[in-house]
Scaffold this active site. Structure first.
Site, mmCIF file in Angstrom:
data_model
loop_
_atom_site.group_PDB
_atom_site.id
_atom_site.type_symbol
_atom_site.label_atom_id
_atom_site.label_comp_id
_atom_site.label_asym_id
_atom_site.label_seq_id
_atom_site.Cartn_x
_atom_site.Cartn_y
_atom_site.Cartn_z
ATOM 1 N N TYR A 54 0.836 -1.217 0.000
ATOM 2 C CA TYR A 54 0.000 0.000 0.000
ATOM 3 C C TYR A 54 0.867 1.262 0.000
ATOM 4 O O TYR A 54 0.367 2.357 -0.165
ATOM 5 C CB TYR A 54 -0.943 0.050 1.211
ATOM 6 C CG TYR A 54 -1.938 -1.088 1.325
ATOM 7 C CD1 TYR A 54 -2.095 -2.028 0.312
ATOM 8 C CD2 TYR A 54 -2.726 -1.239 2.463
ATOM 9 C CE1 TYR A 54 -2.992 -3.081 0.432
ATOM 10 C CE2 TYR A 54 -3.629 -2.280 2.584
ATOM 11 C CZ TYR A 54 -3.754 -3.198 1.577
ATOM 12 O OH TYR A 54 -4.647 -4.225 1.708
ATOM 13 N N HIS A 111 0.161 -11.765 2.168
ATOM 14 C CA HIS A 111 -0.889 -11.020 1.481
ATOM 15 C C HIS A 111 -1.620 -11.862 0.429
ATOM 16 O O HIS A 111 -2.831 -11.799 0.295
ATOM 17 C CB HIS A 111 -0.245 -9.794 0.829
ATOM 18 C CG HIS A 111 -1.179 -8.673 0.581
ATOM 19 N ND1 HIS A 111 -0.746 -7.376 0.462
ATOM 20 C CD2 HIS A 111 -2.518 -8.622 0.408
ATOM 21 C CE1 HIS A 111 -1.782 -6.585 0.245
ATOM 22 N NE2 HIS A 111 -2.867 -7.320 0.204
HETATM 23 N N1 LIG Z 1 -5.811 -8.556 1.782
HETATM 24 C C1 LIG Z 1 -6.139 -8.048 0.616
HETATM 25 O O1 LIG Z 1 -5.805 -8.577 -0.445
HETATM 26 C C2 LIG Z 1 -6.960 -6.797 0.589
HETATM 27 C C3 LIG Z 1 -7.551 -6.364 -0.619
HETATM 28 C C4 LIG Z 1 -8.326 -5.207 -0.594
HETATM 29 C C5 LIG Z 1 -8.511 -4.528 0.600
HETATM 30 N N2 LIG Z 1 -7.912 -4.959 1.758
HETATM 31 C C6 LIG Z 1 -8.055 -4.224 3.028
HETATM 32 O O2 LIG Z 1 -9.426 -4.006 3.314
HETATM 33 C C7 LIG Z 1 -9.700 -2.608 3.383
HETATM 34 C C8 LIG Z 1 -11.107 -2.320 2.919
HETATM 35 O O3 LIG Z 1 -11.329 -2.790 1.613
HETATM 36 P P1 LIG Z 1 -11.567 -1.816 0.358
HETATM 37 O O4 LIG Z 1 -10.637 -0.677 0.445
HETATM 38 O O5 LIG Z 1 -11.525 -2.661 -0.852
HETATM 39 O O6 LIG Z 1 -13.003 -1.324 0.457
HETATM 40 P P2 LIG Z 1 -14.392 -1.086 1.179
HETATM 41 O O7 LIG Z 1 -14.243 -0.775 2.614
HETATM 42 O O8 LIG Z 1 -15.268 -2.200 0.738
HETATM 43 O O9 LIG Z 1 -14.848 0.206 0.366
HETATM 44 C C9 LIG Z 1 -14.083 1.372 0.346
HETATM 45 C C10 LIG Z 1 -14.750 2.357 -0.603
HETATM 46 O O10 LIG Z 1 -16.045 2.674 -0.121
HETATM 47 C C11 LIG Z 1 -16.158 4.077 0.093
HETATM 48 N N3 LIG Z 1 -16.893 4.251 1.357
HETATM 49 C C12 LIG Z 1 -16.504 3.895 2.592
HETATM 50 N N4 LIG Z 1 -17.435 4.178 3.510
HETATM 51 C C13 LIG Z 1 -18.473 4.742 2.821
HETATM 52 C C14 LIG Z 1 -19.729 5.259 3.220
HETATM 53 N N5 LIG Z 1 -20.126 5.233 4.480
HETATM 54 N N6 LIG Z 1 -20.531 5.772 2.244
HETATM 55 C C15 LIG Z 1 -20.145 5.792 0.948
HETATM 56 N N7 LIG Z 1 -18.957 5.303 0.521
HETATM 57 C C16 LIG Z 1 -18.128 4.793 1.452
HETATM 58 C C17 LIG Z 1 -14.741 4.599 0.188
HETATM 59 O O11 LIG Z 1 -14.653 5.921 -0.303
HETATM 60 P P3 LIG Z 1 -14.013 7.116 0.586
HETATM 61 O O12 LIG Z 1 -12.621 6.706 0.934
HETATM 62 O O13 LIG Z 1 -14.083 8.282 -0.337
HETATM 63 O O14 LIG Z 1 -14.910 7.262 1.792
HETATM 64 C C18 LIG Z 1 -13.995 3.635 -0.726
HETATM 65 O O15 LIG Z 1 -14.095 4.049 -2.068
HETATM 66 C C19 LIG Z 1 -8.566 -1.995 2.553
HETATM 67 O O16 LIG Z 1 -8.338 -0.623 2.828
HETATM 68 C C20 LIG Z 1 -7.399 -2.866 2.956
HETATM 69 O O17 LIG Z 1 -6.886 -2.479 4.230
HETATM 70 C C21 LIG Z 1 -7.148 -6.083 1.759
#
Ligand SMILES: NC(=O)c1ccc[n+]([C@@H]2O[C@H](COP(=O)([O-])OP(=O)(O)OC[C@H]3O[C@@H](n4cnc5c(N)ncnc54)[C@H](OP(=O)(O)O)[C@@H]3O)[C@@H](O)[C@H]2O)c1
Length: 291
Positions: A54, A111
């Site tokens: 990241y 990861h």
């Molecule tokens: N292990 C892996 O391979 C892997 C892969 C992907 C992710 N992850 C981890 O999991 C975390 C979360 O997953 P993710 O980043 O894919 O996504 P997520 O939490 O499913 O969605 C994030 C998105 O939703 C928006 N959002 C968040 N809260 C909101 C709300 N209340 N209303 C409207 N939109 C909202 C955010 O925009 P804004 O930022 O503009 O609010 C962002 O674009 C990552 O940050 C990472 O730490 C791990």
């Protein structure tokens, strides 16, 4: 009842991991990342999830140090690809720790399995040695499927403590959840909001809006609470302080069996990220490069 941001799941070795945490994937701007982590800690989050890939471990570390929250109250996760040798895994761990400015880590994950490189068993052995040395409190994997978890068990004699995978109402992973539960592996979800796309799908809104109205919550809050009420630790991402706070306002209600049954009907296998099952089938949505 999971009733606060400090409520925690107990991992196989007794370490307590908060049920809800903030992830910082794609927050590459350093100030934006610091602001997000600072806002999260200020409203009570105690779990922060980053990764080598990241490229924001330094910013996370700065925010952790300036927050004024005792180190032992914060649960910090970072990750390294499973395509690394034993030696490289040890040295990359030390590099991550230095970038974070921490003396120990709470959770270190492989990861991705990267099965074509066939190194994840030796990389996991390195994590076991880091655990033994007291440099990390818990270890696990991410994006692993049962065959890969079984291989670690067969060759190293243990199951990972955590498996972090994509999970949301369209990709509920019942088989994987049961597999992990039976082996003492805590399932942890990422992309609980389907990487932000979830509420855009009309079919999803039709099921989730009535549940949201019933509790006076948003669809997003229902999706986050659903993870906890189905026994899954959850990492959500927002770079927006107001949304970071809203997403944590899920501790004054719990879904009932009817809600969970209604949400079960949304499970159609759609997912955002490539996973190890994709060797035998296409990703339904889009693919983001693995890190
Ligand atoms: N292990 C892996 O391979 C892997 C892969 C992907 C992710 N992850 C981890 O999991 C975390 C979360 O997953 P993710 O980043 O894919 O996504 P997520 O939490 O499913 O969605 C994030 C998105 O939703 C928006 N959002 C968040 N809260 C909101 C709300 N209340 N209303 C409207 N939109 C909202 C955010 O925009 P804004 O930022 O503009 O609010 C962002 O674009 C990552 O940050 C990472 O730490 C791990």
């Amino acid at each position: 009842m999971i009733n606060s941001l400090q409520s925690a799941a107990t991992l196989a070795n007794g370490v307590r991991m908060p049920w809800l945490g903030l992830g910082v994937f794609k927050i590459t701007d350093s100030d934006e990342c610091k602001n997000a982590v600072t806002a999260a800690l200020a409203c009570g989050y105690r779990s922060i999830d980053t990764a080598l890939g990241y490229r924001n471990e330094e910013a996370v570390g700065e925010a952790l140090r300036s927050a004024g929250v005792p180190r032992e109250e914060i649960f910090v996760t970072t990750k390294l690809s499973g395509g690394n040798s034993y030696e490289r895994a040890i040295s990359e761990f030390e590099n991550s720790l230095e970038r974070l400015g921490l003396e120990y880590l709470d959770l270190y994950l492989l990861h991705w399995p990267r099965p074509h490189e066939d190194k994840y068993v030796e990389a996991y052995r390195a994590l076991m040695d880091l655990l033994k040395a007291g440099k990390v409190r818990a270890i696990g994997v991410s994006n692993f499927v049962p065959d890969q978890l079984n291989r670690i068990h067969r060759e190293l004699g243990v199951f990972p403590m955590v498996n972090q995978v994509e999970r949301h109402p369209h990709y509920q992973r019942h088989d994987l959840r049961r597999f992990c539960e039976a082996r003492g592996i805590q399932l942890e979800c990422y992309s609980p909001l389907m990487n932000g796309q979830l509420a855009d799908l009309p079919k999803t809104r039709a099921v989730l809006q009535p549940i949201a109205d019933k509790y006076g919550k948003s669809i997003y809050q229902i999706c986050l609470r659903w993870q906890l009420d189905t026994g899954v630790v959850c990492i959500n991402k927002s770079a927006n302080p107001a949304r970071i706070r809203q997403n944590a306002d899920i501790f004054d209600f719990a879904l009932d069996a009817d809600d969970i049954a209604a949400i079960a009907a949304l499970d159609d296998g759609q997912h955002v990220f490539r996973d190890s099952y994709d060797d035998v089938g296409p990703v339904v949505h889009f693919t983001i490069e693995e890190v």
